[in-house]
Structures are given as C-alpha cells and as structure tokens.
Motif scaffolding. Structure first.
Motif: not given
Length: 384
Positions: A28-47
């Motif tokens: 289980i990778p719990l090392w480098v500092a990014d999260s496993d959460f989906k980014s905010p919907p507003v970000v995904i929609e803008a992209l």
C-alpha cells in the motif's frame, strides 16, 4: 453536494508516481505527498471545458487567477499583496532551488530546518552552497525550530534561512511569537528568508491559523520569498502550478533572471485548474479537512497503540512523522515495506529512525495499512 472521500479511485497503471512504485505488488503506497482523493468537481469541469477547446498553446496567468489569489490571501490570512509581487512557477521545488541559486552566492551559506522535506537539503547541494542544519526539537509535543542551537553553528557567511510552515514532516503550525522569533533571527544575521507555505490551507486543528511569514511586518516582506500553491490543497500537484510572492523588487528581479531559459512557464491546464480551485473549491476543501481530521485521529490512535512507535499531535498537513526508534529493527522503512506498507524513509528527511506516513487516502485503505503495521511489529522481540 457533499464529496465522497471514501470513494476508492484506482490509480495503478495511470502513470501515478505514487502508485507505480509498488504497481505489481500488494504494498500500500502511503509515501509521496499527493492524496488519493478526486480533485474538486469544479476543477474537473473547468479542465474538461478547456480540453474541449482543443488548442494548447503557450499561456499566462489570467487576471481572474491573479485577482482570486490576492483576494484569498486577504480573506484567509489578512495579507495584503500586490499583483506585481507574483511570479508563477511550474512547481514549488523549483522555487526553492531558484531562491538558493538566485539570492545567494557560492561563498554564502544557507540554513534549513532538520529534519525537513528533502528538497530543502538538495537545493543547497545542487547549487554547491554550504548548509547549516537548524535542529527541529520536540517541545510540548510540537516540533519547533531550535534557533538557540542554530545560533551556535553560524560562521557569519550565511545569507538565507529556509523555512517550512506548516512544517513538513512534523505537521507544526508556527504561532505568531515563533514566527517573530524567526524574523528576529533573520534580522540579526541579515538573512533572506525563503518560506515554503504549500500546506497552509491544510490546518487540522480548527483553532489554529496560518500566518504568512511575510505578513509579519514590512521588514519581513522585504527580506522574504513566500512559496505557495493549490497543489496539495486541491490535489492537483501533477499539473504544476505554484506562486512565489516576492515584495522586494531587487530580489524579484534576481529570481526572475535566474529562471530565464531554465524554468519553463506554467502549463495552461495548470492555470485553469488553479483558477477553478481557488474560485470554487472552498466547500470541497472544508469537506476534505473534516475527512482528514478523522484520518489524523485514527493514525494517532493506532500508531501510538503499537509498541515501539510514537507519533506526536499533527496540527496540519496529511503527513504523520512517526518515531520508530523503539523498534528492534535497523531500517524501519524497509521493515514496513516488507510488511506491505510503503512509507517515506526518515533518512530522506534527515533521520533514519523515523518514517513518514501519508494519510491523504481512503480510510478503509488507511485502516488496512495500519493493521499491517501493527501485525508486523507484533512479530518483533521487545526491546529491553
């Protein structure tokens, strides 16, 4: 609509640095500092909207991004900044390196907390600058900078103090009097201050407040470079959008000159994501903080129940700095990796007796990892 942070998102085979490291294993990778959460919907929609446009030429920070960032600093941190102070970068680490290379000479040294996020140490090494380690000590269950011990090491050639607030890996949020002491130290030794504040939005203790170093006074502003980013806050680190806030005109010009022809401009999709996150991501951020507080509490409870491990309270970030010196093992990182949990080795931060755990993940996955850690330690002989 509330976000579902318990949703598992499969990241294997998605060019994820974090997950690729252990792609064909059960670790289980719990090392480098990014999260496993989906980014905010507003970000995904803008992209999605920007991708649909279909043209991906060179870009620049829009007035909307500049305005929302300035407003955000004012509203959240009571910090008045000007648009001309801002230098946009494709990542915060290059900002650390630029600070060292642009604002010190080969004969001048740097000062950095220890232990610390490894790019602080690498920035000095890459630039062939001497670096003094300012010890971070445990005081009232908080990891704080020991300026008195640092003072005794100075040679007089030091020119830059590198700060990290909130502190990575310890999770400390520096109080005003602690920041004032750091400013006093910088004034007495005529130091430029490079302040990494990338985790400033991820405060887990609700009563705490982030105070930008540069907001302390006009003198603090004129001797500082503040590095910020939406990358950790909204999980868009892979897009690369960071901001250096440099009020001093001469320092800013040297910084910009040093990046010329070496550090590229920011990707247009990163600009889009940063703008959308800052404009519409606050509700998502609030929900994420609630979830992270639950994860933090779980990690504190479970880790401190494991004989040989110690974890101090975590005021900010989604990172746990775990003292494994009480284990009967020579390499705690390798030990837990063999047990199926991939942590960051403490040696990367300056202390091999520690490991850093990233709890920015689904709680069920975190519980599984913590159980593996407990089971592994249960197989060890107890230290006398």
């Amino acid at each position: 609509m509330a976000s579902n942070f318990d949703l598992y998102v499969e990241r294997r085979h998605t060019d994820s640095d974090k997950w690729h490291k252990y792609e064909d294993t059960e670790i289980i990778p719990l090392w480098v500092a990014d999260s496993d959460f989906k980014s905010p919907p507003v970000v995904i929609e803008a992209l999605q909207k920007r991708v649909a446009h279909g043209v991906f030429g060179y870009g620049y920070p829009s007035p909307a991004l500049i305005d929302v960032f300035i407003q955000r600093m004012k509203q959240r941190y009571q910090w008045d900044i000007k648009s001309e102070w801002l230098v946009f970068l494709p990542g915060l680490v290059c900002g650390l390196n630029l600070c060292v290379r642009a604002l010190t000479t080969p004969e001048q040294g740097t000062i950095a907390p220890h232990p610390i996020y490894s790019p602080f140490m690498k920035a000095a090494r890459f630039a062939n600058r001497n670096q003094i380690s300012a010890p971070v000590k445990l005081q009232n269950k908080r990891w704080v900078l020991d300026l008195e011990a640092t003072e005794n090491q100075l040679s007089g050639s030091e020119k830059m103090l590198l700060l990290c607030n909130p502190q990575n890996p310890g999770g400390t949020v520096y109080r005003r009097h602690e920041l004032v002491a750091q400013l006093d130290f910088a004034q007495r030794h005529n130091l430029i201050v490079c302040s990494d504040e990338i985790h400033c939005d991820l405060l887990l203790d609700e009563g705490l407040k982030h105070i930008p170093f540069a907001s302390l006074s006009e003198d603090a502003a004129q001797r500082s470079v503040t590095l910020m980013s939406p990358s950790k806050t909204f999980n868009i680190a892979g897009l690369g959008a960071s901001i250096a806030v440099i009020p001093n005109t001469a320092l800013r010009h040297r910084f910009i000159e040093a990046r010329s022809g070496i550090v590229p401009s920011v990707d247009i999709l990163a600009y889009v994501a940063a703008t959308a996150a800052y404009q519409g991501g606050e509700e998502w951020l609030s929900e994420q903080l609630v979830y992270l507080r639950g994860n933090r509490d779980l990690v504190l409870e479970r880790i401190n129940a494991i004989p040989g491990l110690k974890l101090m309270p975590i005021e900010a970030t989604y990172l746990a700095w775990i003292d494994a010196s009480g284990l009967a093992v020579t390499n705690p990182h390798a030990f837990f990796e063999q047990a199926g949990v991939g942590l960051s080795p403490g040696s990367d931060f300056g202390n091999p007796n520690f490991v850093r755990l990233n709890f920015g993940c689904q709680r069920a996955l975190l519980e599984q990892a913590l159980t593996r850690m407990a089971n592994a330690v249960a197989t060890l002989p107890a230290l006398a």
